[in-house]
Design an enzyme around this catalytic site. Structure first.
Site, PDB file in Angstrom:
ATOM      1  N   GLY A 118       0.785  -1.233   0.000  1.00 20.11           N
ATOM      2  CA  GLY A 118       0.000   0.000   0.000  1.00 20.11           C
ATOM      3  C   GLY A 118       0.809   1.271   0.000  1.00 20.11           C
ATOM      4  N   TYR A 119       2.159   1.179   0.070  1.00 21.05           N
ATOM      5  CA  TYR A 119       2.973   2.389   0.218  1.00 21.05           C
ATOM      6  C   TYR A 119       2.792   3.332  -0.973  1.00 21.05           C
ATOM      7  CZ  TYR A 119       6.808   5.376   1.616  1.00 21.05           C
ATOM      8  OH  TYR A 119       7.536   6.463   2.015  1.00 21.05           O
ATOM      9  N   SER A 120       3.047   2.841  -2.173  1.00 15.28           N
ATOM     10  CA  SER A 120       2.918   3.699  -3.350  1.00 15.28           C
ATOM     11  C   SER A 120       1.476   4.132  -3.559  1.00 15.28           C
ATOM     12  CB  SER A 120       3.430   2.970  -4.595  1.00 15.28           C
ATOM     13  OG  SER A 120       4.834   2.769  -4.519  1.00 15.28           O
TER      14      SER A 120
END
Length: 339
Positions: A186-188
């Site tokens: 989920g970071y990007s």
């Protein structure tokens, strides 16, 4: 070509160059204007336990702002208060908890005492399980998005009335590596989401005198610690995989993947955190803050270049940087590792 045509062409060239020079000088002068009477204005900063939020809180406190620093832990709050002035206040905040956000908003409202909120600095990295997408579960995405995207959006929405009252500004701190989705998780997604939210918010809030800026930063020294956290998560993800998925990747893949992650951090790390602080300060105190700031050489060149480069070029770079699974059906070109 006649002398008359040549003279006209030269005149056009001179006019274009003069216009470009005039616009450049105008932009430089305009960029230097600062807001007056900043003492006593309230700034709310999230993610102040450590890192950029902590450094900015201390910096703005010395500048005379009334800083309200949100910390996730009591230890972080105590350490920040111990090295700051009495005007700096701390509040507990868990961005994944709507009740915690509501309590923080009440605290900010009480502290501003009807004056409104001059600045909101949104800074949240959260826990970030990263790795191949088929190693992940939906809760791994939630653990990031609930904090670094939905939590920041929720607290921004609840503070908008105070920001509109003071005709303040919103500064969203976003890691530039989120511009290029090169690992699963989920970071990007959270970074791209904050970019989109910031753009729509900026356009809509212009009618109310609220200015919105994005500070895109690269890797910096304090983030080197997170490389160890990433490795811990990778081992945790690996240990819960099914035998089928493990066999498709192979144990060698895990080792080489960790080496590639560690090497990337070392090559791209910027040791001057002041570049980020200066951008955030300018976004808060400039009369005409910029829409976007890029702090760090990798944010200005590497990640920006990759985000605009043809997909075939960025894909090729990632293929030679990261290892291939044991059952890969693509030709293996080797891995660029420099540990």
């Amino acid at each position: 070509m006649s002398p008359q045509n040549l003279s006209l062409s030269d005149s056009l060239h001179i006019a274009v160059l003069a216009s470009i020079l005039s616009l450049t000088i105008y932009w430089i002068i305009r960029d230097r204007y600062r807001v007056r009477n900043l003492n006593g204005k309230h700034i709310f900063i999230t993610g102040c336990d450590t890192g950029l939020g902590n450094s900015l809180a201390k910096w703005l406190d010395k500048k005379g702002f009334c800083v309200i620093a949100a910390c996730a832990t009591e230890k972080g709050s105590q350490e920040l208060r111990s090295c700051s002035s009495l005007s700096l206040k701390t509040v507990s905040l868990n961005l994944a908890d709507s009740n915690s956000i509501a309590r923080a908003v009440v605290f900010v409202t009480e502290q501003t005492a009807g004056k409104g909120l001059f600045g909101l600095v949104s800074n949240a990295e959260g826990t970030a399980p990263v790795g191949p997408t088929d190693w992940l579960r939906i809760e791994d995405f939630h653990s990031v998005l609930d904090v670094s995207l939905l939590g920041l959006i929720e607290i921004t929405l609840k503070l908008l009335p105070l920001l509109k009252k003071a005709e303040g500004r919103v500064v969203n701190l976003i890691n530039a590596k989120g511009l290029m989705a090169f690992v699963g998780g989920g970071y990007s997604l959270s970074k791209c989401g904050m970019e989109a939210f910031s753009d729509t918010l900026r356009i809509e809030m212009q009618h109310f005198g609220v200015k919105v800026s994005i500070v895109e930063h690269g890797f910096f020294k304090a983030e080197e610690v997170t490389s160890g956290t990433i490795e811990k998560y990778l081992f945790k993800l690996w240990n819960r995989l099914t035998p089928e998925i493990k066999n498709s990747y192979g144990e060698k893949y895990l080792v080489e993947y960790i080496k590639a992650q560690r090497s990337s951090v070392k090559r791209l790390c910027d040791y001057d955190i002041s570049n980020v602080i200066k951008c955030m300060e300018h976004a808060l105190i400039a009369k005409h803050p910029r829409t976007r700031y890029r702090a760090g050489w990798d944010a200005k060149f590497f990640w920006l270049f990759l985000s605009y480069a043809p997909s075939c070029l960025s894909d090729m770079l990632l293929h030679i940087t990261f290892p291939a699974p044991a059952e890969s059906r693509r030709p293996v070109h080797g891995v660029l590792i420099n540990v």
